[in-house]
Design an enzyme around this catalytic site. Structure first.
Site, PDB file in Angstrom:
ATOM      1  N   ALA A 154      -5.787  39.896  19.934  1.00  0.00           N
ATOM      2  CA  ALA A 154      -6.646  40.445  18.881  1.00  0.00           C
ATOM      3  C   ALA A 154      -6.866  41.939  19.085  1.00  0.00           C
ATOM      4  O   ALA A 154      -6.843  42.728  18.130  1.00  0.00           O
ATOM      5  CB  ALA A 154      -7.990  39.711  18.863  1.00  0.00           C
ATOM      6  N   ASP A 155      -7.083  42.342  20.326  1.00  0.00           N
ATOM      7  CA  ASP A 155      -7.232  43.763  20.626  1.00  0.00           C
ATOM      8  C   ASP A 155      -5.964  44.540  20.265  1.00  0.00           C
ATOM      9  O   ASP A 155      -6.025  45.626  19.680  1.00  0.00           O
ATOM     10  CB  ASP A 155      -7.512  43.962  22.122  1.00  0.00           C
ATOM     11  CG  ASP A 155      -8.943  43.642  22.500  1.00  0.00           C
ATOM     12  OD1 ASP A 155      -9.848  43.959  21.713  1.00  0.00           O
ATOM     13  OD2 ASP A 155      -9.162  43.078  23.589  1.00  0.00           O
TER      14      ASP A 155
END
Length: 398
Positions: free
Chosen positions: A169-170
């Site tokens: 996600a990052d």
């Protein structure tokens, strides 16, 4: 003829950033030639500095995401520290922040406020869930967003969902922030105006979920978790070899199955056997199919198994661990490794994947110590040595 310069040379980026999403985005900008000024807290700096000490005493996340930047340590809760950031932003082309929801706005460092004051500035807000909606103020760590975005639901085995082994996600948010900055800079080149860029981790990762998402919402069923196997293709899995390795192979059609049967398994009869001749039949009899392939590969060493598969034109790969990736022959042959400086000495680092033939190589600068460039940046901003000493004495700068 001289090579082309790096595409972002001459641009200045100011980042009030932490963890992975914003730092990884701005590292891409630094690699392409931008000057990146990283604003850190005076009490320990970016908290990713403390995640571990695996990289020669430095945190591996920090080393990965922060090479090529200048670090200035400031207390933004003090008006004098905040004034320094505003002075830096006034001369910048890009500003990036991923503070907790609402924190940047309280400081006047949100994209909308900054772009209103500086029309040519490209300002990026990276958040977990976006600036509005019921999840806007929810804490958004990578693993939590992987769960909310459904990635965990399709990763793992039938009995155990698992998160991705990297901060997906990052990274997704970082790469959309990076490409958003580039797009906004192109627009500025034609209009003279920068503007805000907004990226949320949830929306970035939801986009990456495109195939299983569209398959499900348009009438299909959610894909099953199948580990390294493929839900609708067989054989497609990792199989143990005689020397303790594992080889992954993928048979994409029935012609390849016949080649596998004849040239690797020495069982040409399996190529025409109705129980295995079609992919539908092999999926129906997956356990038996896998057992036959496993028996063959289990009698071969990893290198021999891969050689046979390659000769037969079967897609295959070695299941490598991270030390083996560090020694990967393809990366070595293409000379992808470099050394970057750091407070603990030289560290190995990969060239970024964007290659620009005919131009300068990516700028892979040093990993900065906390506040390493504070004095130089404050002097460049017009402060005297006495003013700088006062900020240090009062704990506003470090």
């Amino acid at each position: 003829m001289d090579g082309l310069p790096l595409p972002l040379e001459g641009l200045t980026v100011v980042a009030v950033e932490q963890a992975v999403a914003a730092p990884f985005a701005t590292r891409q900008l630094a690699d392409l030639g931008a000057r990146v000024i990283k604003v850190e807290r005076i009490d320990g700096g970016d908290f990713a500095r403390g995640y571990d000490t695996a990289a020669g005493g430095l945190a591996s996340h920090f080393v990965w995401c922060n090479r090529g930047k200048e670090s200035i340590a400031l207390d933004l809760k003090d008006p004098r520290g905040l004034a320094v950031v505003r002075r830096l932003v006034a001369d910048a082309d890009v500003f990036v922040q991923n503070l907790a929801q609402g924190a940047a706005a309280r400081l006047g460092l949100d994209a909308a406020t900054l772009c209103a004051a500086h029309p040519r500035l490209v300002a990026v807000d990276i958040s977990g869930y976006g600036s509005g909606g019921p999840y806007a103020d929810k804490r958004a760590y990578d693993m939590l967003v992987q769960c909310e975005a459904g990635l965990v639901s399709v990763t793992g085995t039938a009995g155990q969902p698992v998160k991705a082994g990297i901060p997906a996600a990052d990274i997704a948010a970082a790469m959309y922030a990076f490409s958003g900055v580039l797009a906004a800079l192109v627009r500025r080149g034609t209009t003279g105006r920068g503007g805000p860029v907004e990226v949320s981790m949830l929306e970035a990762l939801a986009e990456w979920m495109g195939h299983p998402l569209h398959h499900t919402i348009h009438g299909g069923t959610p894909p099953e978790r199948t580990g390294l196997a493929h839900a609708v293709i067989a054989p497609y899995d990792a199989y143990p070899t005689a020397d303790g390795g594992r080889v992954l192979l993928s048979v994409q059609n029935d012609r390849e199955w016949r080649r596998l049967a004849e040239q690797v398994m020495d069982r040409p009869d399996l190529g025409t056997d109705p129980a295995y001749a079609t992919n539908a039949a092999r999926v129906t009899h997956r356990e038996r199919t896998d057992a036959l392939v496993a028996k063959t590969l289990g009698a071969l060493g990893t290198d021999e198994a891969l050689a046979r598969l390659e000769r037969a034109g079967i897609a295959c790969a070695r299941l490598r661990d991270l030390r083996e990736l560090g020694d990967h022959p393809q990366l070595a042959a293409r000379e992808r490794w470099r050394e970057v400086g750091s407070p603990v000495g030289p560290l190995r680092a990969l060239l970024p994947p964007i290659t620009l033939p005919g131009g300068s190589e990516a700028r892979m600068g040093d990993v900065p110590a906390l506040g390493e460039h504070t004095g130089a940046l404050l002097r460049a901003a017009g402060m005297t040595d006495e003013e700088i000493a006062a900020l240090r004495r009062d704990g506003v700068a470090a």
